[in-house]
Structures are given as C-alpha cells and as structure tokens.
Design an enzyme around this catalytic site. Structure first.
Site, PDB file in Angstrom:
ATOM      1  N   GLU A  63       0.101  -1.011   5.609  1.00  0.00           N
ATOM      2  CA  GLU A  63       1.159  -0.619   6.538  1.00  0.00           C
ATOM      3  C   GLU A  63       1.041   0.853   6.904  1.00  0.00           C
ATOM      4  O   GLU A  63       1.499   1.276   7.966  1.00  0.00           O
ATOM      5  CB  GLU A  63       2.537  -0.889   5.916  1.00  0.00           C
ATOM      6  CG  GLU A  63       3.711  -0.792   6.890  1.00  0.00           C
ATOM      7  CD  GLU A  63       4.361   0.593   6.959  1.00  0.00           C
ATOM      8  OE1 GLU A  63       5.191   0.804   7.849  1.00  0.00           O
ATOM      9  OE2 GLU A  63       4.024   1.476   6.120  1.00  0.00           O
ATOM     10  N   HIS A 105       6.402   9.632   1.586  1.00  0.00           N
ATOM     11  CA  HIS A 105       5.215  10.435   1.955  1.00  0.00           C
ATOM     12  C   HIS A 105       5.314  11.862   1.435  1.00  0.00           C
ATOM     13  O   HIS A 105       4.530  12.717   1.844  1.00  0.00           O
ATOM     14  CB  HIS A 105       4.990  10.466   3.473  1.00  0.00           C
ATOM     15  CG  HIS A 105       4.848   9.118   4.105  1.00  0.00           C
ATOM     16  ND1 HIS A 105       4.372   8.940   5.373  1.00  0.00           N
ATOM     17  CD2 HIS A 105       5.122   7.873   3.645  1.00  0.00           C
ATOM     18  CE1 HIS A 105       4.370   7.640   5.671  1.00  0.00           C
ATOM     19  NE2 HIS A 105       4.830   6.975   4.627  1.00  0.00           N
ATOM     20  N   ASP A 114       0.829  -1.208   0.000  1.00  0.00           N
ATOM     21  CA  ASP A 114       0.000   0.000   0.000  1.00  0.00           C
ATOM     22  C   ASP A 114       0.864   1.259   0.000  1.00  0.00           C
ATOM     23  O   ASP A 114       2.079   1.212   0.250  1.00  0.00           O
ATOM     24  CB  ASP A 114      -0.944   0.018   1.211  1.00  0.00           C
ATOM     25  CG  ASP A 114      -0.210   0.019   2.540  1.00  0.00           C
ATOM     26  OD1 ASP A 114       0.817  -0.688   2.666  1.00  0.00           O
ATOM     27  OD2 ASP A 114      -0.646   0.741   3.464  1.00  0.00           O
ATOM     28  N   ASP A 164       8.524   4.322  -1.227  1.00  0.00           N
ATOM     29  CA  ASP A 164       7.897   3.660  -0.068  1.00  0.00           C
ATOM     30  C   ASP A 164       6.698   2.864  -0.531  1.00  0.00           C
ATOM     31  O   ASP A 164       5.592   3.362  -0.479  1.00  0.00           O
ATOM     32  CB  ASP A 164       7.528   4.735   0.962  1.00  0.00           C
ATOM     33  CG  ASP A 164       7.063   4.162   2.282  1.00  0.00           C
ATOM     34  OD1 ASP A 164       7.217   2.960   2.491  1.00  0.00           O
ATOM     35  OD2 ASP A 164       6.533   4.941   3.092  1.00  0.00           O
TER      36      ASP A 164
END
Lengths: 352, 352
Positions: free
Chosen positions: A126, A329, A72, A96
C-alpha cells in the site's frame, strides 16, 4: 517462519506483527505467518494472491462486511523492534497499520459465529506506487472476493470513524521562455519570471468546503515543488510548478481535471497523477448501522486512502482504525494500546 | 613535453596550442610548453608562478602595456583535436582563448624592439572558481609584475575593442513557510506561494542602461534558478530563488548590493557571489592611443571578464581578442582565422 499466536491479547498480537519486518515489497514472511494462522480457523475460507490474503465466512447471512488492512510498512528508520511503554506501543507499523491488522486477526479468530458474513483482506504494497497495491490488484483480478454491503478500512483514524476520502491529483504547470546568457538577458525570455502569475493564482486560491452527508470537506490547491534553472549565468527557458489538488469526493476525476485546467488557463498543464476520492456513503443502511454502533461523531477523511478502491466497486466504506494518522511514517510512530483495544471491542460487539 | 614552434604562422600556432589539452586544473603541460618557448627569447625576462607565466621586457621606455590570456579551457566535449575548414579553426579553446594566446606568443617572438615596454601574462584556471584564477593570484602575490599604464585582455571580442565590463552578483532570495500534509494544507504556510511576489517584482524590473565614456551599458536582474519542495504530499516550508544581477561598471559592489537588497525589501536575501565590473577608462591616454590604432568603434562589454582584475589595480584595460564570445563554451567552439591574423597585425603595428 514466525508463528502468530491468535490466543494472545490484541496488544501482544500487534507487537508480534510489528516485530515481523515487512517493508513494502518484502511482505512474504508476514503474509506466510498471517495465512498459516488463518488456515487454522475452520470457519474461514482462505485465498491468497501474491502476498495478499483473503479470509471469508460463507454463512448466507444476507449482508457482508469487508474489513481490510495492509501488511506493509514504509522503510525502517531505526524503529524496530516494538517497545511498550506507559500504554503506548512504539515502533514501525504500530500505527500504520499493524494495530488494525491485529484487530482483524482477533476478530477472525474469536467471532466464529458473526451476525453478518465477513471477509478479511490483508494486503501487500500500500505504501508504494499504486500499480503494486494488493487491494487494487484484487479489485481487478477477483472482484467477487470483495463484494460486500459495507467496507471498513482499518487505516489509523484515532479509533473513530472518518468517512469517505478526498481525491488527489498532481499536475505540472510549465512555463517556457528562451535561453540567453544572463549578461545579455534582454536577448532571452525568463521562464522563471513567467511562473510568477502561476504562483499569484495559487496565492489567491480560496478553498471550497462542501458539506456532504453532514460532513464538511476541505479542498486544497498547493505547489508542492518548483524547479527551473540551467546554470548561474543562463536565463532559463523552462520552469515547472508541481501542483497537488486535493478535492472533495463530490467531484469526479473529470471534474477535478476540468477545474484545474480552468484555474491555470493559458498555461501548459500536464496531469501526472489522478485518483478520485470516495463519498462518505453514510446514507447507506450498513454504514448507518455501523455509525450507530460506534457512537460518537463522524469526521471527514481529508487524505486519500484505499476506501476509494471500494467506492469504485460501489461499496460504501469508512476508515476506522487505531492510531493517530499524524504519526504514520514518522520515526516515533506509535499507537495507544487503548485505541487497539477499543477498536477490537466495538467491532466484536457490532459483529456478534 | 610538446614543443611550440614560434616561427609558425599565428593560425598554425593556435592549432598547436589547441591540441595541447588544458582543461582547468590540468594546465601543467601547456604551461611547460609556453614557458620553454618564451625562455628561448633573450629580450624577455620570464617568471613562473604555479602554471602562470609572465614574460616582460625592461627597456625603460616610460610606458608599459600588459597583454594577458588564460591557458585553460572548459571541459572536453568531443571537440579535439583542432580542425581547419574554410578559414575557420574548430575545436575546444580555439575561441576561448588560444587564438589570443597564439597572438601573444607571436608578439613575444617577433616584436623584439617594441615602442612600449611589454609584459605578457599566460595564466591558469580562469574557467573555474575565482580562488584558483592565476591572474587574481598574481595581483596578490606579485602586483609589481602587473604594473602597467594599460592592459589588453585577449578574451574573444570579435577582434574589436570591448571596453570595461559589467559586474556580477548572485543572491538567494528565500521565503519561509510552515510544513503541513497537503491533504490538510490549511494547517501550513506554502513557501512556494510566498515566492510569487518575488517573481512579480522580477517581471516588473526595468533595466538601467547608463552611458559611460560614450558606451551604453545594460543591466539585468534575473532568476537563474528556483527550488522548493519536500515531497509530493507536503506543503513546503522553504523556497529559494537564485538571482543574478549584472550591473554597469559605475556601480560599486556596495552600491550593487544596496540596490538588490532594496529591490527585494521584506525578503531574506543572502549574497552568494559578488564581483565588481570595470570602468571602460577610455579617457586614459594609453587607452585612447590604442583605440585610435585599432580604428573602428568600441563596444561595451556586458559579461564579466578579468579586465576587472586590472581595474582593481588602477590600470585601464580593454577586451580585444579573436573569436565571437557567443561560441565560447559551446561544443562547436571555433575562431575565424581572419580574426587571429587581424589581432596579430593590429597589435604588431601598434607596438612597433
């Protein structure tokens, strides 16, 4: 359903994975694609739980390594599809951690006769609350599938080894006063003023930096939020300081909690979140062998990662994956293709 | 349009006013009712501006008194219609301040040959931002209508005189740091921690209590709010402490601001609101005469009220109205009928 081409090179495969949107709680499509690609590989036994896929060899080699990555991503931020430019692959999930997932798929496809038994775990959820975490669920529902001598979590770590991880704990430190109209403030007790000494203690905090297995960890105790106030003309009766304690992996959860309660002695402290860290475990043979194979130094992991899930099962684990975690992120998330290729090369050599 | 019966007793009239809903910005209906009632009284000249009504005598008596009250209330809180029980009238606006408005209407109707010229001001929008305040607008659009030797504001003050009022000032005190991930907090500067000394100064504050015209005022400096925080895993780069300074009426706005800036020296201070207080003015002949007529003591007014509007025009003014201000803005707002009757009796005697 999109199909993954396991014969493509690892960068092209990263790109294929990135272009399948898989924001947390929406992993079905990518999990289907990963599962059906793995099921074409006769040397692997495939198990699915929700949108978490486990693919294992069973060659009776006497040593088993788990390699894990989540499928994810955090929410879209106008950063899809993937874009390759000057050796950098840009886009949501490149860093990520679909670069790591692509390495895992290449290992699964190409290392058909490994020197150690392998289990690849592609897991869901996660990036959201830990109750949804696919790896955590697996530790509870199918601990046998995770049994191993060593685990590698392919979280971004600049294609180098970051060992263990620090724990994290959140507490609310609450002061209580008595409301009054601010025009007659002496009739009340100001809870925000009472929080002054709480902040003073935080200001005076000196971080512990213990050395563990030759790695220097670095703790941290920080207010990450503060709130108080009823209205512009009211002396407030409550103030809450939200504090995050990042603690070295030589502390247990109980030890961390005792430290924080002692630090804020005299105040009302409520624990809102607590996850132990993971010891680097570099003294274990499987870990040592991997460190020698990668070459270069080992750094401590300061942030909490799912390596701690393996520690709970008594399995030494390290972070080793492509990408700089500082760009996870972020809107301009990206991964150097050289990182992805390096991780693939090192792991293939070590496992062949 | 509801009609007001000016021949009813003052408690019944209070009840009539309370039962006309008039939350701020919705004063048209009550203003219409008040205006048409006043227009039946031939000794008064009536002027209307928006939903603010002025009714004046012009008898050339050489002294003029203004009596003022606002018509609006704070929002409904399941506290209408009015309910009379054991000598207490309950309901929204009973205390703040339709009891006072009813007294004004009774004076307007019954004191047809006063010993001083009178001006009654029923105004809109006191309970909201001061740009809407009907009395403030009138000081700008029609200052002539407010000219007087003395003013009585019928804000709740337990049917006794509360003289002058304290000023109020709001500032934001801001600290600035540098963001970092809380797992590597030493790379940032925590703005919430930096606010510790701001709260420490507030904790150490000693309130000034000056005596003015024989009344002891009492200042106050309080955090009424605090906010800071980006996310649970981020060292925050900003923290704002909202501070309310209540200052005695011997300070000017500039003096108050200088005090606060000096108090928070070294910090970023932004003034968000500032309203000077009002000196009691009890040395002025008209004020003295009124104090003698009421008898009993005079208390200082700690909260800010619209008496300050009169002070700006050089008119001495006091608060004198039925109801305990502690119950203003409360769900169980109420007024003792005895307060309403006492205010009516005292003012009638003084003006006849």
């Amino acid at each position: 359903m999109p199909r993954l081409d396991l014969s493509a090179d690892v960068v092209a495969l990263t790109r294929q994975l990135v272009d399948i949107e898989s924001v947390s709680h929406h992993e079905e499509e990518i999990a289907d694609a990963v599962e059906s690609a793995l099921r074409t590989l006769p040397h692997l036994a495939v198990t699915r739980r929700g949108h978490t896929i486990v693919a294992s060899t069973d060659l009776g080699l006497g040593e088993r390594v788990v390699i894990a990555g989540h499928l994810d991503t955090v929410p879209l931020n106008d950063n899809l599809p993937a874009r390759l430019e000057d050796g950098i692959l840009h886009g949501l999930g490149t860093c990520d951690m679909k670069g790591g997932d692509a390495v895992m798929l290449k290992l699964a496809a190409d290392v058909t006769a490994p020197n150690r038994d392998l289990a690849f775990i592609f897991y869901e959820a996660e990036e959201v609350d830990s109750v949804f975490n696919g790896l955590r669920k697996l530790t509870e529902s199918d601990p046998d599938l995770l049994q191993a001598d060593f685990a590698i979590l392919m979280e971004p770590s600049n294609a180098a080894i970051e060992a263990g991880c620090q724990g994290t704990m959140r507490v609310d430190v609450r002061t209580t006063g008595e409301r009054a109209h601010s025009a007659r403030s002496w009739k009340g007790v100001n809870a925000i003023h009472l929080a002054g000494p709480v902040l003073a203690r935080l200001n005076d905090y000196v971080a512990r930096q213990p050395e563990i297995d030759g790695l220097t960890y670095h703790e941290g105790l920080n207010a990450t939020g503060i709130r108080g106030g009823v209205a512009g003309n009211v002396v407030p009766d409550e103030c809450v300081v939200e504090v995050n304690f990042r603690f070295a992996p030589d502390r247990s959860e109980a030890d961390a909690e005792a430290f924080v309660r002692d630090f804020f002695e005299g105040y009302d402290v409520t624990v809102t979140d607590l996850a132990a860290g993971a010891l680097p475990g570099l003294d274990r043979p499987a870990a040592k062998a991997f460190v020698d194979a990668v070459g270069g130094g080992v750094a401590p992991k300061f942030g909490w990662t799912d390596v701690a899930q393996f520690t709970k099962l008594g399995i030494p684990a390290v972070n080793f994956g492509p990408g700089d975690p500082m760009f996870a992120h972020k809107q301009d998330e990206h991964v150097p293709t050289e990182h992805v290729e390096r991780c693939e090369r090192i792991l293939k050599e070590w496992l062949s």
